[in-house]
Structure formats: structure tokens, C-alpha cells
Design a protein around this motif. Structure first.
Motif, PDB file in Angstrom:
ATOM      1  N   VAL A  42       0.828  -1.277   0.145  1.00 38.94           N
ATOM      2  CA  VAL A  42      -0.234  -0.106   0.001  1.00 38.94           C
ATOM      3  C   VAL A  42       0.955   1.243  -0.140  1.00 38.94           C
ATOM      4  O   VAL A  42       1.534   1.430   0.631  1.00 38.94           O
ATOM      5  CB  VAL A  42      -0.947   0.019   1.356  1.00 38.94           C
ATOM      6  N   HIS A  43       0.661   2.107  -1.068  1.00 42.04           N
ATOM      7  CA  HIS A  43       1.607   3.268  -1.129  1.00 42.04           C
ATOM      8  C   HIS A  43       0.650   4.555  -0.980  1.00 42.04           C
ATOM      9  O   HIS A  43      -0.374   4.424  -1.517  1.00 42.04           O
ATOM     10  CB  HIS A  43       2.265   3.435  -2.446  1.00 42.04           C
ATOM     11  N   SER A  44       0.822   5.387  -0.091  1.00 38.39           N
ATOM     12  CA  SER A  44      -0.138   6.355   0.369  1.00 38.39           C
ATOM     13  C   SER A  44       0.578   7.759   0.189  1.00 38.39           C
ATOM     14  O   SER A  44       0.904   8.450   1.017  1.00 38.39           O
ATOM     15  CB  SER A  44      -0.527   6.236   1.542  1.00 38.39           C
ATOM     16  N   PRO A  45       0.817   8.120  -1.108  1.00 36.80           N
ATOM     17  CA  PRO A  45       1.476   9.339  -1.328  1.00 36.80           C
ATOM     18  C   PRO A  45       0.626  10.524  -0.588  1.00 36.80           C
ATOM     19  O   PRO A  45      -0.960  10.590  -0.674  1.00 36.80           O
ATOM     20  CB  PRO A  45       1.357   9.557  -2.783  1.00 36.80           C
ATOM     21  N   VAL A  46       1.256  11.400   0.138  1.00 35.97           N
ATOM     22  CA  VAL A  46       0.556  12.213   1.012  1.00 35.97           C
ATOM     23  C   VAL A  46       1.177  13.466   0.874  1.00 35.97           C
ATOM     24  O   VAL A  46       2.671  13.510   0.714  1.00 35.97           O
ATOM     25  CB  VAL A  46       0.600  11.919   2.390  1.00 35.97           C
ATOM     26  N   LEU A  47       0.375  14.634   0.983  1.00 37.47           N
ATOM     27  CA  LEU A  47       1.274  16.087   0.840  1.00 37.47           C
ATOM     28  C   LEU A  47       0.535  16.871   2.077  1.00 37.47           C
ATOM     29  O   LEU A  47      -0.464  16.896   2.087  1.00 37.47           O
ATOM     30  CB  LEU A  47       0.416  16.669  -0.536  1.00 37.47           C
ATOM     31  N   ARG A  96      10.101   7.382   1.254  1.00 37.96           N
ATOM     32  CA  ARG A  96       9.297   6.256   1.639  1.00 37.96           C
ATOM     33  C   ARG A  96       9.509   5.742   3.082  1.00 37.96           C
ATOM     34  O   ARG A  96      10.693   5.751   3.551  1.00 37.96           O
ATOM     35  CB  ARG A  96       9.868   5.044   0.643  1.00 37.96           C
ATOM     36  N   GLY A 122       0.604  12.445   6.827  1.00 46.56           N
ATOM     37  CA  GLY A 122       0.499  13.589   5.678  1.00 46.56           C
ATOM     38  C   GLY A 122       1.041  14.528   6.260  1.00 46.56           C
ATOM     39  O   GLY A 122       1.618  15.698   5.687  1.00 46.56           O
ATOM     40  N   ALA A 172       4.506  15.854   5.540  1.00 48.30           N
ATOM     41  CA  ALA A 172       4.789  16.338   4.232  1.00 48.30           C
ATOM     42  C   ALA A 172       4.479  17.692   4.096  1.00 48.30           C
ATOM     43  O   ALA A 172       3.989  18.455   4.882  1.00 48.30           O
ATOM     44  CB  ALA A 172       3.885  15.336   3.145  1.00 48.30           C
ATOM     45  N   HIS A 173       5.276  18.389   3.404  1.00 49.27           N
ATOM     46  CA  HIS A 173       4.993  19.879   2.596  1.00 49.27           C
ATOM     47  C   HIS A 173       5.064  19.876   1.282  1.00 49.27           C
ATOM     48  O   HIS A 173       5.474  18.877   0.413  1.00 49.27           O
ATOM     49  CB  HIS A 173       5.618  20.587   3.698  1.00 49.27           C
ATOM     50  N   LEU A 222       8.170  18.204   0.019  1.00 52.49           N
ATOM     51  CA  LEU A 222       8.359  16.949   0.199  1.00 52.49           C
ATOM     52  C   LEU A 222       7.153  15.847   0.108  1.00 52.49           C
ATOM     53  O   LEU A 222       6.095  16.098   0.773  1.00 52.49           O
ATOM     54  CB  LEU A 222       8.535  16.691   1.837  1.00 52.49           C
ATOM     55  N   LEU A 223       7.347  14.823  -0.655  1.00 50.84           N
ATOM     56  CA  LEU A 223       6.264  13.837  -0.855  1.00 50.84           C
ATOM     57  C   LEU A 223       6.675  12.590   0.112  1.00 50.84           C
ATOM     58  O   LEU A 223       7.708  12.175   0.015  1.00 50.84           O
ATOM     59  CB  LEU A 223       6.227  13.292  -2.585  1.00 50.84           C
ATOM     60  N   LEU A 224       5.577  11.993   0.760  1.00 50.59           N
ATOM     61  CA  LEU A 224       5.882  10.985   1.464  1.00 50.59           C
ATOM     62  C   LEU A 224       5.034   9.848   0.979  1.00 50.59           C
ATOM     63  O   LEU A 224       3.819  10.010   0.475  1.00 50.59           O
ATOM     64  CB  LEU A 224       5.435  11.238   2.947  1.00 50.59           C
ATOM     65  N   SER A 225       5.714   8.717   0.932  1.00 52.05           N
ATOM     66  CA  SER A 225       4.544   7.427   0.791  1.00 52.05           C
ATOM     67  C   SER A 225       4.999   6.382   1.806  1.00 52.05           C
ATOM     68  O   SER A 225       6.074   6.662   2.688  1.00 52.05           O
ATOM     69  CB  SER A 225       5.170   6.895  -0.700  1.00 52.05           C
ATOM     70  N   HIS A 226       4.354   5.438   1.801  1.00 47.26           N
ATOM     71  CA  HIS A 226       4.133   4.474   3.039  1.00 47.26           C
ATOM     72  C   HIS A 226       4.140   2.884   2.662  1.00 47.26           C
ATOM     73  O   HIS A 226       3.228   2.749   1.710  1.00 47.26           O
ATOM     74  CB  HIS A 226       3.222   4.865   4.132  1.00 47.26           C
ATOM     75  N   THR A 227       4.711   2.115   3.331  1.00 46.36           N
ATOM     76  CA  THR A 227       4.363   0.777   3.219  1.00 46.36           C
ATOM     77  C   THR A 227       4.675   0.098   4.533  1.00 46.36           C
ATOM     78  O   THR A 227       5.571   0.444   5.314  1.00 46.36           O
ATOM     79  CB  THR A 227       5.184   0.125   2.138  1.00 46.36           C
TER      80      THR A 227
END
Lengths: 261, 261, 261, 261, 261, 261
Positions: free
Chosen positions: E4-9, F20, F37, F40-41, F44-49
Motif C-alpha cells: 500500500v503506497h499512500s502518497p501524501v502532501l 518512503r 500526511g 509532508a509539505h 516533500l512527498l511521502l509514501s508509506h508501506t
């Protein structure tokens, strides 16, 4: 994948190992031969001696200093008698460095052995000993053996060495109380006795601590030293001749050592 | 004062001690059964196993991590088989802490055991190992066991683990060269091998160093670990249940452990 | 703001301070009375003694152990003689802890004093001593006094203690060579002699090092100890009675100490 | 063997030693000239000065920073005045390193001197000071001087520096209470005051502690520094020119130093 | 199991962060505005100032002491100007502790920041700096920040701070030579520059080291400090008010600080 | 002298940084995407696993060992996906060293990052965590990162990881109680959470502590790691290839890694 078990039986050192225990005091009622016998087994013969000159017991730097020469003399004798190793039966390790310079068989101190055993069995250890006055002597040992980062605390039962055997039940309670405090308040995970005069209550203290729900190893220094001496003999290892070279030949006044002035 | 010798013979643990050696790699030609047999004796039965999943050999943090689960699995099996103790046959001690949480018999790592033995035998020790790339991994072990103040240096023979047995004579020379440099240039008084893959040349290196006039103890980690495991069994001691409590029961995906999800 | 100078003259301890120097060996030609006299001054009377039993010189743990009892005996005598303080004239500080338990006047060891003086004068110090074999004994002292982080290195001139006075010019060169190497190669900023047998060449070494463009303090341990003993007397300070409580009264075999069995 | 006593009288430095005490604050009622006079004696002349610019007292890193330049200026003056040594009259040792780069006479800080004296007198010392807020500043000093392994604890009387002399009897009680707590609860064997503003109650605290049955040395930092400065002068030793080389000649804006822009 | 990738901003701190860089010397040609600009980005505004009083450059404890008050003054101004954080543009971190007592915005020293960054990137770091004379000043920083166990060595290019920009190509070679020696001879795995005057050759040194086959991180202290200051602002974290409480209000002579006497 | 402000705007890395976050457990309800989330700003993009195989949560050495391989697998994937950096979302840093050997983008552990951040913000930090049983695991991390001298104490709220979110208000009270005890009784100046499962109550704990008059920084490990990862990317720095060289190519049984047997 099948697991492969290869039961193997060796034959190294099948004549029993011989270890001399040197109790470096002059009080000849201190060490119970019966109890000592329990450390022996089919592959291990133990013999025992006190020293001829020195203090009645050791609770100060002064007495530790006085115990050294007599202990070294007995260790030199043990090597001459063909022993495989020697154990110094005192947590303060009196004479350890000096003796290692004179003989090439392993010389194991109860303090050094038990501190390393304790360090291997858990995160931090506390030393539970006789009197507060020896805390700093023990601290210097811990430092010298390089184990200060594993030390949690010192605790004392407030009994002199030669009084330890007056009330065995009481002693078990006192030692258990201090061990419990070390675990609960000081963060100890392992207990080491700071005196070999507590060897015959070690089992009692372990039982009492378990009964109180405190499942920590209790390291008894004399037993630890005997087992490590045995291990060194089987490993064919002894102390380094670079750390412990023989002393130069020179005049010595007032002490007699075989082959030394 | 007459010297009192009290030869005593005990009977503790007179059925042989049983120790399982777990070699935490999947290369099943690594450990010579013959050589392992030389570590056994009348009072000690040894059995041996490799792991079922993991790396062919261990020369990186990555491989050490992969060796852990398989090693722990075999240690759990050893306890279920009624072993008295287990030895992890790798200087990096993969799985040591985890295994100690799962079983109550003594689990001894070759790294931890040999480093403490080395510290007891002389002032400073050097680790002579395979490749420079593991120096920092070994440094973290030394630090973790609290022995940094006793460390003189690291030295490498520049041979991968699985290449060590290709040229035994050459290996003895290389190890002796590095040990000699450690003594002469780095102030080492004791040498520890940083890999259990050098166990069968330990005697050769000791002989070569003596021939070169360098009388230092050479500690072979597998033998050190077997002897300490034996000592712990005879002492009735195992690792602290406070440092190593059983993991809470919870779901685990992708690994199977008896009695664990 | 005007600067206020308040020249003040006190009267504390205006009868001269009396310090006994105890040289803990039996070689009575070791300490030159003339040289010792240069450490005295209008406010300081020095007296001197050797020990009655012990080694001819000290270059091993064995000899250090044997020097202790005789040194302590002389320190007890010095206190009985009304001395204000005692100095132990050996870098190894034999008998220091034991003596402090028996007397309440300051007892200052040449090793302890000079190491602290060195630590106060610059970033890191090196110990330049007689023989490589004592490096680890000195290392344990540095560790015990808590100064390991200030230690740069050990260096030896490869001369036995009793040979130091055979070739004074040669000794100055050798000491200067080792001091220079300590500064250039080991990062030393201060030099401490590791033996009080070099006291009469200290000035020569300082001159030689300056001539070579190496402006480092050279700490001579006997002088450092005498000056610190003097300082402790004027400060009205002595060692802690908590660290050094009197030993309990008990039987001692083979050694005679006034007021002790 | 007959004991040889050689009373000897020297003549080194028989003109009195001259030491300047620099109190690095601008509150000119702080230092009692009478009390300072008690540190002088037949062989020692003391003079005293405050600084011209800087803080009224020192209880923060900010004030310590501001005290430095004024203190260094007065130390440069003292060297120009022909003093034999200088003492910085503040436990925080403001300006110590900088001053040592500018002058070649010994510069001794009250903090450094007293911490080393304390370390020599017993196993562990505690610092009893004014306010909790300076604990970490003192901790950094202890660390920097390499003495962290000898530190038992910090204790504060909760009085600002300039309030210390308002109630002398109360101060003696408070200092004794904290010293007692340090000994009983923290394992201190020696007490060091963490501020030179307590110098005139040191005797009172020693008496009070003895009356309470706590026989520990109490090290007063100003007296310790004066005595060590005297010792360095008699030893002919000063700080290392390698640690403290003169700063390169360059422009400086806003500060005036003789012979410096 | 699907990943599960959850790109968040997010939107935290979307107005740009403002950081003031304080160069604590009076040589106003030292810091290249162009180069500084390269550290800014869409979310980060940088401003810059020198100090009004202090030394032309910092290569001694004396100059470091003189740089402090001017630096703290500019940091107080920066807080009054509404900056989000301040960076001290000198490896020696002059004024860092004092400034943190006066302002509640994060104050980041180039030395502290880069040493922690270096410690996170590999096993051991070496500091490559201008002159040997600052080694011990840097060593005290490393010790103070608690990182001594990660330090491999110090190396110097033997160029004064203000000469660093005379020959950029030569400087890159010299820095690369010393970095290479640190890696090959001293066991460094990471390089930190010990001076912020080398910031504009950092890229060049990295390239040169790669060309020589030495793939180590090179940490440039000014950039490290700016990035950590930015991180602290985004984290909403600043230095502890317990370590750095405001100084008590009191008279100060010769220095002017807003809201302070 | 006029102050020169040079507001500058750069353009480095103006496309957003991609990080990531790898949560190394299999409980997929653990990490709240909303909360993540907030880290992030605009830049900066964050993804998660989560990981595919391993434990439901980590509270033992056993579970930490089992979390490693799955975490490393996801980190290798993240590098292949073109991420700029990876954060390991667990205070124990499982797989950190192994992953760094396999990828060249920065890999930042929540434990390592937050401990260094804490060390930069004040004198001593305490770790407030879930259960007493992990104290020694955290202690080994602190030791390994070289920060032991900055550690005040460990404190636990006595809640298992997966129970932390059951009662948020209660958790804030418990964490605040332990943090307060750490400050008042253990001398902590900074608090670090010892588990990333407390990230969403960090603000609440800060507010509660302020309300109680305890103005200490509270470091939340996940946020600290994300900010440091961002800093490393902007600095163009990653971990040393000498500390973390790629593992040699060899057979691995039971684990699949791209480009690895």
C-alpha cells in the motif's frame, strides 16, 4: 532439508584435570571441604590450601596487600606440584597478576572469573557483598577488567567475612533482600556475590529469589573460577606471556620464593 | 604451618553434558565433523546442525541478519531435543539475543565467549579476521559486550570465509603475519580469531607464532564457546530471564516457530 | 575602574612542613641525598628512608606486590614520627591504598601525583618509562585514577631501573628521543617520566627537548609528589576516611605492624 | 638493616613566590582580603584584582562567556607585572584556555585544580554548588578534565552567588546538608565546592560534617588553586606550549590586549 | 499481500522558513553570498551577518573567546528580527551555549551539527581542518557532544583560515590528500571539514576523492548546520529550557545586550 | 559597522523530495495516513508501506530480528522506485545496517535520528517507551550510536505497542507522568519517545508538560527521522560506502532479494 546430527565423542584430556584452590587467608576453618567437593566431578580433581602468612580475612586494601605474597607462594607450589591450573579463592583476586608472572599454568581469580561470567549472562550485574567499605575496591576491579559499562550497583549485607557462617538462614534472607533491591531499584539483571565466603548459600539465595518471583542468575565466584580454570585447561590456553613475563632475577629481602632470591 | 591438601572428588552432572553446535549458514561443507569431535570428551557429547534457510556464509550485516531466523529455529529445536546448551558457530553471534528469549538453556555465541576469554588472558587483544569490511561489525560486538577498553586492533587476512580452507598452509602464514603485526605494531597481548572458519588452523598458528618468538594466546572462538557452554551447564547458570523474557504471543507472518504463530 | 592590588602576607604553617620520602626498594644506593635536598626549601624539611624488606627494584607486578608491606610499615613509622605527610618514591605507587587505611596524614604516590599534574598542564600526556613490560601496569594506574582519556601513549628507553644511572648522558638522549617520538608521532603535549629513577636527568631532558624545538612540560614524578604532599598539608586536607577506613582489628600472620596483630 | 634518615634542607626559590588572584567578576565586595591573606605564608605573596568589564557574578554560560575577556586581560597584566603564577578565582575557569595561549607563567583555574585535588583524595567526589542550573556546565568541566569516572553527583544549596554571604550560619547548614546527602545517598567520598564564593565557610562545613559523623575531605576551590599554582612554580612547570601556542597576530575589533591589535 | 503506497502532501510551514547565518568574525570578505545562496530553496530564506566586534578569524581559544559576545549579540538580534532559527558559521561553535540561554529559537552550531551528521553516516569520522593547533579544541567539542567513540583522527592541511581561498585547486588537493590519509591510515569512514571556510570546495573534494576511488561522505559543516536548523524548525523543536534557562538579571559592565544591563 | 543582510533564494532540489516510510510490522492499522500526511509539505512527498512478512509488532529481540528481512526488502523496492530516501518507522531501527549495504539512497532509522536530535537539544535525554523489557535493547542502540554519556534514564508507560492507541488521553497522561519523573528524578533535560507508535500524542504530551511547568523538548522519532532524511537528501549525503559496502554475491536460501540469489 533434513537436519544432520553428528554425535561425536572425543578423548582430549581424559585423565582428570587437577586444580588447586588457594584460599588466601590464614583462618583454616573458612572453607568447607565438603562444599568444595561438590565442585569436583569425574574429570576434575580439586585440592585445597590456605596460605602460611597473611591476614585472617580480607576486608581492606591493607589485608589484600598482605594476602598477596602468601598466595603467590602457594601458587608457585601448585605449579611445582604439577597442577593443571590454580584458582584464587577470594573475590579481590589478591596476587593474581604477580602469580601469573611466576607460573605458566592458568591462574584464575574468583573476582575476574565471576565478573566476566555475569557480564555474559545479562545486561547489567550488581555485586552483593559483605561491607560497604569494599565497594570501591570492587569498583576498581570492574574497571580494570573493562566491565564498568555492565555494572548496575553495589549492595552490602553488612556482615564481616568471618561472621558470614554464623546464621545461614539469616544470611540467605539478607542476600536475597539486597539482590531484590538491586534488581528492583538499580536495574540489575544478574547478581554476583562479592565474596567467596557466601558459596554455600548460593543455592539457597537462588531458591529464595525464585520464590520471590525474581528470576535472575546468581553467580557464585568460587564456582565460576573453578569452571573457567577447567575451561582454560581444556582449551590449552593460559595467560599471555607478554602481559605477564617472568620478573627479572634480582635480590629480594624478607620473602622466600623457590628459584627467586 | 603445615599445608593441608584435601583432594576431593565430586559427582555432579556425571551423565555427559549434551551441547548442540549450530552453524548458521547453509554451506554444509563448512564444518568438519572430525575437528568438531576433538572438542568432545568423556563428559561432553556434541551434536551439530546447519540452518535450513539463510546465507551461504556471513560477511556483511545483510547476511548476518538473514542468518538469524534460521539459527533461532535450530536453537529452539535443540532445546526441544533436550540439549543442555547450544553454541552459535559464528563470531558475529547471529540470533543470540533472540534465541535467548525463546529458550532457557544456555545459548553461547562464539564471538561473545571468545572476547571474554581473550579479555581474561592478557592486557589487550586484537581480532584477526577475514575481511576489513567486518571490522566495524566486530567493533560493535566488542562495544556491546563492554570490552572496548581491552581492544588493541583489528587485522584481516583478506580472504573470504568460504575461501579459508583452500590453502591451509598459506592461511597459517597469513594469520601468523597479521597476529605478529598486531603484537608488534598495535600492542596486542592476546589474539582472537574473528571467524570460526579458522578453527582447524588455530594449533598451526600457535605453533608458527611460537616459532617466531611471539608467545601470545590465540583464542579460537568455537572452542571457547563450547567450553563456556560446558561451564555454564556445570554452574547451573543460564542467561537472565529479565534481560531475555519470552516475547509476547502475537501474529508472525512468514516464519514458523514451534509454539509461536 | 581602578585595579585593586592587596598584597597580603599570611602566617599559616610557619614552622617548616616535614615530609618523609619512602623509597620502596632495598637498594640503598638508589636515591641521591644531594638531589633530594634540592626539593627542600625554607618551609619544607625532607627526610628519607628505604624499606627493610622487599625487592631490589620494581619492574613487575610481583615486585610491586613485594614492595607494598615494607612501604606501608615505613609509612606507619613516619606518621608515628610526627611527619606531616609521606611520599612514596615509585611511579607504581606500591602500598598507597593500604597505607592510607592505616594513617591519617596525607600519603602521596609519585604515579598518582605526576599523572594528575600532567593532566592539568596540557591536552594529552605520554608516559616515558624504563621497559615495555610495565606499560600495562601503568595503563591500569591511569585507568584507576580516571585519566585514560588524557593518555597519548607509552614509550620505553629499554633500560632496567638499576641501570638508569650508568650513563647519564646516554639516558638524557634516549629519554629525549622517546619524548620527541611521543610528541611527533603519538600526539603527546606533555611528558611524564614513568619511573622516579630518572629524577636527576629531568632538567637535562627538558634542556635537550628545548634544544630540539620541542617545548613540552616534562613532569618528574618524585618532585610532583613532594609538591602535592606540601600542598595537601597547607590545605589541611588528607585522603577520605570513607574510601580509606582503618582495617578491622584481626590476626595477621608473618607481618608486624604497630598496633596490629 | 638500619633505617637511614637524611634530613635535608634546600634553598630553591627562597624569595617568596608571587601569585595574582584574578576574580573574574565586577562585584568588588565579593572577595574578602582578610580571608585571602590566610592563604599566604612566609614563602608566598598574594595580590588580588577584579576584572574591569564583565558580569556582576557568574551563574550561566552567558555570564561565563562575558567574564572571559576581562579575566584574560588581567592575566596578561599579571604576567607583565612579573607574577610567578595566576589563579582564576571562579569554579567555571573562565578564560583559562585563552589566557594560557597568551602568557607562559602558570595559569590555574579554581575548577580544574579542585577537581584534580578531589580525585586524588578518595574514590568519588560530589560537587556542591549554588544552583541546579550550573550542573551541566560543571559536568562539562569534569568531562573535559577527564574525570567523569570519579564523579558521584551534583548538589545545590539553591542560593545565588551574590546571596551566599547573607547568612553564613545558614549557608554552613545548607552546604552540610547537601554534602551529607551526597555522601549518604550518592556515594560521594569527597566533597568539592562548586563555587569560590563559599571559601570562607569551608572550615565551618568541615567542622559541621565532622560533628555529624561524616569524615570527608571538603575541597575549597580557591585554596586548591593557590596551592597548585605554588606547586607548579616550585616544580618549574607551566602549561604545554603545544596545547597553548600563542594566537597568530591578526586584527581584533572591540577588545584591547597589549601587543595585540 | 499487496503493498500500500499512500502518497501524501502536507502543508506545514508553507511560508518559507527564515534562517539567519551569523559568521562570528570581522573579516567581511570571508563568506561568499553566492555560495550561501545555493543553500536556500523555495521553502527556505537565508540572511547573513558578520559580527561587529571580535577577531578577524578564529584559530585559537583566545579568538574563540573573543568571538562569543559579538556572535551572541547578533543571535539576539536575529530572534528580535523574527527569524525562525540561527546558524553559527564556525566549526568551533563560539557563543552557542550562551546564545541558547538568551533566545528560544533554535541556535545551531556548525560544529555540533556536522559532527552528529557524520556520526549518523558511518562507523568512524575524521576531522580535516586548517591547522594542527586546533586539534585539541575540536577534540573537546567531540567529547562534549558525546561522540568521542566515533572519532577516528584529526588531520590538517596546514593553511590558516584566511589563506584558504588563495588557491582553490591546491586546497582541493590538500584536503583530498588528508582525507585519503584519514581513510587509509586512520580508519575513517566519513570525513568532516573542521572549518566552515572550506564550504565552497566541498563538492570539489568529493569529486576528487571519488576519482581516487575513496567513496566516503564529506560533511561540510555550514550546510549541515543550515539543514539541521531547517529540520528543527519543521519539527517544532528547540533547545531545552532546562539546559539553557535565561541568565538572571544582573549588572554587566562593558557589553550591551538588549534587555540586559 | 553596518550589518549586512543578504536575503538569498536558491533553487536546489526544487522538485519535491520523495521519501518512503517503511513500517516494519505486519499490523496494517498501525500507522495513520492522516498523521503521516502532516509530515509532508510543498517540497516533500511521502509514501508509506508495511512489510509483507514479519511480526505484528516489535517488543523483543526476537521480533526485531524477524522484522529485518521484510524491512530490507521494502527498502530495496523503495530505491528501485526512485525514492530519494527511506525512513524505518520503528525506534529499534530493524534492518538499518543491512539495508544500507544494499542501497545507496539515505536510509534513516527512527531510533538513530531521534537520539542524535535529542543529544543536540540539551544536556541529557531520557527515553520514555512502552515496556521495561526493551530498556536494554534501547541501551545498546544508545551505546552503538556513541551517545551513552548523554543518556539520563529509561522510563516505561507499561503499555504494549498495539495497545497504545486504545486510550489516547490516558496515554498522554502516562507519558507525561514518566517524562516528568525523568526530569525531576533522573536529571533529564530532553525527552525522546522510544517507540514510533506514540507519534500522534507527541503534541499532546508537549502541551501537558508545559501545563505542568516542565519546558522540555519532546522528540518524536518518526518525525525526527523524516526531517533528517530530508536534510540528507538536500545535503547530497548518504551513508558511507566503506561502512556499508554491498554484500558479496552468494547463495541465499529462503529469502528473495532482487538481484541477489
Amino acid at each position: 532439508m533434513a537436519e544432520v546430527h553428528s554425535p561425536v565423542l572425543g578423548s582430549s584430556h581424559d585423565s582428570p584435570i587437577q586444580i588447586r584452590v588457594v584460599t588466601p587467608i590464614t583462618t583454616t576453618s573458612f572453607r568447607d571441604a565438603q562444599a568444595l567437593g561438590e565442585l569436583a566431578h569425574a574429570g576434575l580433581l580439586l585440592s585445597h590450601t590456605y596460605i602460611d602468612y597473611g591476614p585472617a580475612s580480607i576486608e581492606s586494601a591493607f589485608e589484600e596487600m598482605l594476602a598477596g605474597p602468601g598466595a603467590v607462594r602457594k601458587i608457585v607450589d601448585a605449579a611445582a606440584d604439577g597442577m593443571d591450573a590454580v584458582v584464587i579463592d577470594c573475590f579481590g583476586d589478591p596476587g593474581l597478576d604477580a602469580a601469573r608472572e611466576l607460573v605458566r599454568i592458568p591462574v584464575v581469580g574468583a573476582g575476574q572469573a565471576s565478573l566476566h561470567v555475569a557480564a555474559m549472562l545479562g545486561f547489567r550485574f550488581s555485586i552483593v557483598t559483605t561491607l560497604q567499605r569494599v565497594f570501591h575496591l570492587n569498583a576498581h576491579q570492574v574497571e580494570r577488567y573493562g566491565l564498568s559499562s555492565r555494572l548496575a550497583s553495589f549492595r552490602a549485607v553488612d556482615e564481616a567475612v568471618l561472621d558470614l557462617d554464623r546464621d545461614r538462614t539469616g544470611l540467605i534472607q539478607k542476600l536475597s533482600d539486597q539482590a531484590m533491591a538491586a534488581v528492583r531499584q538499580d536495574g540489575a539483571h544478574v547478581i554476583v556475590f562479592g565474596c567467596t565466603g557466601m558459596s554455600d548459600v548460593a543455592a539457597g539465595v537462588r531458591a529464595e529469589l525464585l520464590a520471590r518471583g525474581i528470576p535472575v542468575p546468581v553467580v557464585e565466584p568460587l564456582a565460576a573460577a573453578v569452571r573457567l580454570a577447567e575451561a582454560f585447561v581444556r582449551l590449552g590456553l593460559t595467560h599471555s606471556a607478554i602481559t605477564y613475563p617472568p620478573p627479572p632475577s634480582k635480590d629480594i629481602v624478607g620473602f622466600e620464593f623457590p628459584d627467586r632470591g
